[in-house]
Design a protein around this motif. Structure first.
Motif, PDB file in Angstrom:
ATOM      1  N   GLY A 281       0.816  -1.204   0.000  1.00 12.23           N
ATOM      2  CA  GLY A 281       0.000   0.000   0.000  1.00 12.23           C
ATOM      3  C   GLY A 281       0.850   1.253   0.000  1.00 12.23           C
ATOM      4  O   GLY A 281       0.596   2.204  -0.755  1.00 12.23           O
ATOM      5  N   VAL A 282       1.887   1.272   0.848  1.00 13.97           N
ATOM      6  CA  VAL A 282       2.799   2.418   0.871  1.00 13.97           C
ATOM      7  C   VAL A 282       3.564   2.488  -0.439  1.00 13.97           C
ATOM      8  O   VAL A 282       3.789   3.577  -0.996  1.00 13.97           O
ATOM      9  N   HIS A 283       3.978   1.336  -0.953  1.00 10.82           N
ATOM     10  CA  HIS A 283       4.663   1.319  -2.251  1.00 10.82           C
ATOM     11  C   HIS A 283       3.765   1.921  -3.332  1.00 10.82           C
ATOM     12  O   HIS A 283       4.214   2.752  -4.142  1.00 10.82           O
ATOM     13  N   GLU A 284       2.508   1.501  -3.368  1.00  8.35           N
ATOM     14  CA  GLU A 284       1.597   2.024  -4.384  1.00  8.35           C
ATOM     15  C   GLU A 284       1.341   3.517  -4.189  1.00  8.35           C
ATOM     16  O   GLU A 284       1.067   4.230  -5.161  1.00  8.35           O
ATOM     17  N   SER A 285       1.429   4.003  -2.959  1.00 16.77           N
ATOM     18  CA  SER A 285       1.267   5.446  -2.764  1.00 16.77           C
ATOM     19  C   SER A 285       2.331   6.220  -3.521  1.00 16.77           C
ATOM     20  O   SER A 285       2.076   7.319  -4.033  1.00 16.77           O
ATOM     21  N   GLN A 286       3.515   5.639  -3.621  1.00 17.54           N
ATOM     22  CA  GLN A 286       4.594   6.314  -4.340  1.00 17.54           C
ATOM     23  C   GLN A 286       4.391   6.223  -5.852  1.00 17.54           C
ATOM     24  O   GLN A 286       4.519   7.213  -6.580  1.00 17.54           O
ATOM     25  N   SER A 287       4.049   5.052  -6.349  1.00 16.11           N
ATOM     26  CA  SER A 287       3.834   4.920  -7.793  1.00 16.11           C
ATOM     27  C   SER A 287       2.636   5.745  -8.249  1.00 16.11           C
ATOM     28  O   SER A 287       2.657   6.367  -9.322  1.00 16.11           O
ATOM     29  N   ARG A 288       1.584   5.805  -7.431  1.00 12.09           N
ATOM     30  CA  ARG A 288       0.391   6.536  -7.827  1.00 12.09           C
ATOM     31  C   ARG A 288       0.595   8.047  -7.737  1.00 12.09           C
ATOM     32  O   ARG A 288       0.102   8.791  -8.587  1.00 12.09           O
ATOM     33  N   ILE A 289       1.320   8.522  -6.715  1.00  6.04           N
ATOM     34  CA  ILE A 289       1.534   9.971  -6.628  1.00  6.04           C
ATOM     35  C   ILE A 289       2.491  10.438  -7.723  1.00  6.04           C
ATOM     36  O   ILE A 289       2.319  11.531  -8.276  1.00  6.04           O
ATOM     37  N   TYR A 290       3.478   9.619  -8.077  1.00  2.30           N
ATOM     38  CA  TYR A 290       4.344   9.958  -9.201  1.00  2.30           C
ATOM     39  C   TYR A 290       3.515  10.038 -10.486  1.00  2.30           C
ATOM     40  O   TYR A 290       3.620  11.001 -11.251  1.00  2.30           O
ATOM     41  N   GLU A 291       2.718   8.991 -10.732  1.00  2.00           N
ATOM     42  CA  GLU A 291       1.981   8.896 -12.000  1.00  2.00           C
ATOM     43  C   GLU A 291       0.875   9.935 -12.091  1.00  2.00           C
ATOM     44  O   GLU A 291       0.725  10.590 -13.139  1.00  2.00           O
ATOM     45  N   ASN A 292       0.085  10.090 -11.034  1.00  2.00           N
ATOM     46  CA  ASN A 292      -1.155  10.859 -11.127  1.00  2.00           C
ATOM     47  C   ASN A 292      -1.037  12.289 -10.619  1.00  2.00           C
ATOM     48  O   ASN A 292      -1.140  13.238 -11.393  1.00  2.00           O
ATOM     49  N   GLN A 293      -0.827  12.458  -9.315  1.00  2.00           N
ATOM     50  CA  GLN A 293      -0.818  13.812  -8.763  1.00  2.00           C
ATOM     51  C   GLN A 293       0.320  14.645  -9.332  1.00  2.00           C
ATOM     52  O   GLN A 293       0.187  15.862  -9.482  1.00  2.00           O
TER      53      GLN A 293
END
Length: 489
Positions: A281-293
């Motif tokens: 979950g923490v890992h995905e927070s990094q991939s998602r914030i890089y990609e999206n926000q």
């Protein structure tokens, strides 16, 4: 040597061997000859047997009983090693080896079945994977919930009931936003021919802009993009469609988010239980914030539009504002990895419910495709046209990752919290992103979260970074504000 020193030295060797096994997995999905699949399964099983023996070595219990932590990092290592030791001892060595063998073989059969749109050829081995993972879950759960036992392997201490409640709170606002956007004029679509070589060259440029260290990593192609490794060898993959470049570019940014986390962890934690992301979950927070926000922000799209024109010439969209709308186009597509931010969590909710039913025994593998297609039609209003656009699209179930999917949405929620805190700390962020300067955002994430690796538990990691409790509201507020502006709601 002290008990602590002996334990940490032993653990370092175990972590090094685990990295070797991970490299075999990377090789299988990138360059391994197709005819080597059965042999690779045997190799993975043999190495898993060695790792399982190390993880259940009785000396670990003795060292844990005698070891004394003198620092916060040492205390965290003892906690994580004890957790791993307890879980590993519950799973028989035979089962661990068989899971490694079958999931390795299954991955190859899935890739072939996906390419041929032949679900029937894949179902027998998927049934084996499900049966083995249910057996493992029963060993881990010791009478508790089977799905929770598997989920705990990806998001420690998370429970399916809590995630289901989170999804229930998120769904009404997501559905309402989707309905509002469906009534607005559609966003433009980026069309044209985008040669593979130029796409890969631009993906390398973007990866570098997002801080990816090519001295400690590389980009390859795979059927399903992924990141692999930790410490000083962190590799990523992407995929290329010459008619649709955004998939390649944003898959790259997503995987760089995973890799950037691993590459930024404090060097002193390398090849230890602290030297990797604390949870998926923490890992995905990094991939998602890089990609999206960051990557899909209108500000960054302004910079990316210029780089696209430089690489490919005039585009089918007119100017950076129209390009940003194309990048953030909302539509009910089949593919999770290509889904917009509004639909993405609905994709996860579908998979979460189906895999819970599989693990519980309430849904059989033979009925999985029909259940998927019925749910997709109900949730997205579109009928699945072929297996590769439906139940065969993801690699997760073929390789046994039951319990993994909800961590994507947890990652989105965590990313929403991180983004809100980041915006408060970096008021000039949009000006920087419009110049392609991601460094301030990366510096904030690196200092607040990434460098700490596995030092804290997952929720504590996010709350330490943000200084606030975790909730879904920041994510939903961000989505409503962003897409409301893009679509003129």
């Amino acid at each position: 040597m002290s008990a602590l020193s002996e334990l940490l030295a032993f653990q370092r060797e175990t972590e090094a061997l685990a990295q070797v096994m991970g490299r075999l997995g990377w090789d299988q999905e990138t360059v391994m000859p197709r005819g080597a699949a059965e042999q690779r399964g045997e190799e993975m099983a043999a190495l898993e047997s060695v790792l399982h023996a190390r993880r259940t070595d009785p000396r670990i219990g003795d060292w844990l009983a005698a070891a004394e932590a003198g620092t916060e990092a040492e205390a965290a290592q003892l906690r994580l090693i004890a957790r791993s030791y307890d879980k590993a001892r519950r799973v028989p060595s035979r089962l661990a080896a068989e899971l490694a063998r079958v999931t390795s073989v299954s991955q190859g059969k899935w890739a072939a079945a996906r390419a041929a749109d032949d679900l029937a050829a894949f179902l027998p081995v998927l049934s084996e994977v499900v049966a083995l993972r249910r057996e493992e879950a029963a060993a881990l759960a010791e009478g508790g919930d089977l799905y929770d036992a598997l989920l705990d392997g990806y998001e420690p201490e998370a429970q399916a009931a809590d995630i289901a409640a989170l999804f229930d709170r998120m769904r009404p606002r997501l559905v309402a936003l989707r309905a509002s956007l469906a009534e607005a004029p559609p966003a433009p679509v980026l069309t044209g021919h985008f040669p593979k070589a130029q796409q890969l060259a631009l993906s390398h440029e973007i990866a570098a802009a997002f801080g990816y260290d090519f001295a400690r990593g590389r980009i390859d192609e795979a059927v399903h993009p992924f990141s692999s490794g930790s410490f000083n060898d962190v590799r990523i993959t992407t995929r290329v469609d010459e008619g649709e470049p955004l998939g390649c570019l944003y898959s790259t940014i997503h995987e760089v988010g995973h890799a950037g986390y691993e590459q930024t962890i404090a060097q002193g934690y390398g090849l230890s239980v602290l030297g990797q992301g604390v949870s998926m979950g923490v890992h995905e927070s990094q991939s998602r914030i890089y990609e999206n926000q960051l990557g899909r922000s209108p500000a960054f799209c302004h910079w990316l539009y210029g780089r696209m024109v430089d690489r490919f010439g005039a585009l089918s969209v007119n100017g950076p504002e129209e390009f940003a709308r194309a990048v953030n186009r909302v539509a009910s597509g089949y593919i999770r990895t290509e889904a917009d931010e509004v639909h993405y969590n609905l994709h996860i909710m579908l998979r979460f419910d189906l895999e819970r039913a599989l693990v519980a025994g309430d849904l059989t593998v033979n009925d999985l495709e029909a259940a998927w297609n019925d749910r997709f039609l109900a949730d997205f209003g579109v009928a699945v046209d072929r297996p590769r656009n439906g139940v065969l699209q993801d690699v997760h179930w073929p390789v046994g990752l039951f319990g993994y999917f909800p961590t994507y949405s947890l990652g989105n929620v965590y990313a929403g919290c991180l983004h809100a805190a980041m915006r408060d700390a970096l008021p000039g962020l949009d000006d920087q992103l419009s110049r392609g300067d991601v460094a301030p955002a990366l510096g904030w994430l690196g200092e607040r979260l990434q460098r700490h690796g596995g030092l804290r538990k997952p929720r504590a990691t996010i709350e330490h970074a943000t200084g606030a409790e975790i909730g879904e509201e920041p994510l939903l507020d961000y989505l409503e504000a962003k897409f409301g502006a893009l679509y003129g709601l």
